[in-house]
Enzyme design. Sequence first.
Site, PDB file in Angstrom:
ATOM      1  N   CYS A 104       0.826  -1.431   0.112  1.00  0.00           N
ATOM      2  CA  CYS A 104      -0.054   0.096   0.106  1.00  0.00           C
ATOM      3  C   CYS A 104       0.852   0.833   0.041  1.00  0.00           C
ATOM      4  CB  CYS A 104      -0.915  -0.275   1.145  1.00  0.00           C
ATOM      5  SG  CYS A 104      -2.262  -1.494   1.392  1.00  0.00           S
ATOM      6  N   SER A 126     -11.348   0.684   3.853  1.00  0.00           N
ATOM      7  CA  SER A 126     -11.641   1.676   2.955  1.00  0.00           C
ATOM      8  C   SER A 126     -12.084   0.663   1.865  1.00  0.00           C
ATOM      9  CB  SER A 126      -9.904   1.800   2.307  1.00  0.00           C
ATOM     10  OG  SER A 126      -8.979   1.056   2.270  1.00  0.00           O
ATOM     11  N   GLY A 179       1.111  -4.478   3.468  1.00  0.00           N
ATOM     12  CA  GLY A 179       0.980  -5.844   3.592  1.00  0.00           C
ATOM     13  C   GLY A 179       2.918  -6.252   3.799  1.00  0.00           C
ATOM     14  N   ARG A 235     -19.409   9.244   0.209  1.00  0.00           N
ATOM     15  CA  ARG A 235     -20.426   9.072   0.633  1.00  0.00           C
ATOM     16  C   ARG A 235     -21.223   9.962   1.309  1.00  0.00           C
ATOM     17  NH1 ARG A 235     -19.081   4.348   0.872  1.00  0.00           N
ATOM     18  NH2 ARG A 235     -19.517   3.405   2.935  1.00  0.00           N
ATOM     19  N   GLN A 281      -5.110  -9.395   5.822  1.00  0.00           N
ATOM     20  CA  GLN A 281      -5.147  -7.897   6.679  1.00  0.00           C
ATOM     21  C   GLN A 281      -6.368  -7.355   7.194  1.00  0.00           C
ATOM     22  OE1 GLN A 281      -3.789  -4.574   4.274  1.00  0.00           O
ATOM     23  NE2 GLN A 281      -1.722  -5.744   3.470  1.00  0.00           N
ATOM     24  N   CYS A 323       0.336   2.240   6.160  1.00  0.00           N
ATOM     25  CA  CYS A 323       0.711   0.440   7.253  1.00  0.00           C
ATOM     26  C   CYS A 323       0.455  -0.142   5.472  1.00  0.00           C
ATOM     27  CB  CYS A 323      -0.408  -0.176   7.812  1.00  0.00           C
ATOM     28  SG  CYS A 323      -2.091  -0.022   7.068  1.00  0.00           S
ATOM     29  N   HIS A 334      -9.075   4.245  -1.662  1.00  0.00           N
ATOM     30  CA  HIS A 334      -7.594   3.455  -1.582  1.00  0.00           C
ATOM     31  C   HIS A 334      -6.950   2.210  -2.759  1.00  0.00           C
ATOM     32  CE1 HIS A 334      -3.865   2.112   0.315  1.00  0.00           C
ATOM     33  NE2 HIS A 334      -4.501   1.459   1.102  1.00  0.00           N
TER      34      HIS A 334
END
Length: 392
Positions: free
Chosen positions: A91, A247, A380, A210, A151, A378, A348
């Site tokens: 990420c 996300s 993986g 949203r 995750q 963060c 994301h």
Amino acid sequence: MSAAVIVDAVRTPSGRGKLGGALSGVHPVDLGALVLSSILERNGLESSQIDDVLMGCVSQIGDQSVNLARNAVLAAGFDETVPATTIDRQCGSSQQAAHFAAQGVIAGAYDVVIAGGVESMSRVPLGSSAAGGSPTSPRMRERYPDGLVNQGVSAELIAARWGFDRHTLDAFSAESHRRAAAAWEAHRFDRELIPVPVEGGEVAVDETVRAGTTVEKLAGLAASFRDDDTAARFPQIGWNITPGNSSPLTDGASALLIMSEDKAGELGLTPRARFHSFAVVGDDPLYMLTGPIPATKKVLDRAGLSIDDIDAYEVNEAFAPVPLAWAHETGADPAKLNPWGGAIALGHPLGATGARLMGTLLSYLEATGGRYGLQTMCEGGGMANATVIERL
């Protein structure tokens, strides 16, 4: 030693990363090409002035295979002499691209470089790069005989360890949407956002925000990651992670124009921020998502700053427990944390998020007159990058 500065930051809107999403009809190479060509056009540059292009991408298979960054350079019409490479630090891939770019400038290896990232999760689904194989080798299984977890389960473990209940997670998520919607209403993203041409028109807004999200609406969503074997292994888990406090799958691209301060002056361009400090860490691969905590300590120590010296923090909202645990451990002011909303609302697109966060952080500092911004996310496998930038 030359200072590395950010001259420009651009991104596409976020599209829902599934079939029918606003950007799902656009090839990821072309998403990357759009942000690259926009950087040149906005700053009056020729592509031959770019020393290198570094782009993050996590799922490097199918439409995102065979060095996506180089393909995006060619699709953007850049001079064929411009090199490019694609980076995978999960990420944090485009944040790492920005680190490598800035560090190359500081070392004198680059004068002008573009760092960014792309991910089309609608066209190249998360996990597809395993291609039927296993990234876990016999020697890894020997070290972790009980096995690591995905995750989502790591997010559940974090929520359990720090005592975040469902209401706390959902309230944080609803606030992310509220802040993002308010930022859109106030045109806060106008400078960084590049509309994407699509069949029949263009995509010019983040599809993932949203505005009407409430805790009550989120409370009706079911847990995403529960299974009986994992529940038996980790009885402390409350199974509170849902699509609403995670996300969303997202499509998008982003890019940063990075150069030496001297080169910016030579080109008549105005630096917007300089890179102050960098850090990257490894952390517990079972909990996986706690890396931003030690990464923040490391980057602040290197910067000679305290958390209170920082005017805004962008901590990627992969899952709601991640920034909540980070804030608890660092003592950060919640009002400064993702003040224009985070990935729960803004999306994301894995390989692109790092550069998107940095662009948003920069825009916020400029809008508020802040001096220092901190970004961390963060990654993986239990890693995290952290960056401190200083507005100029």
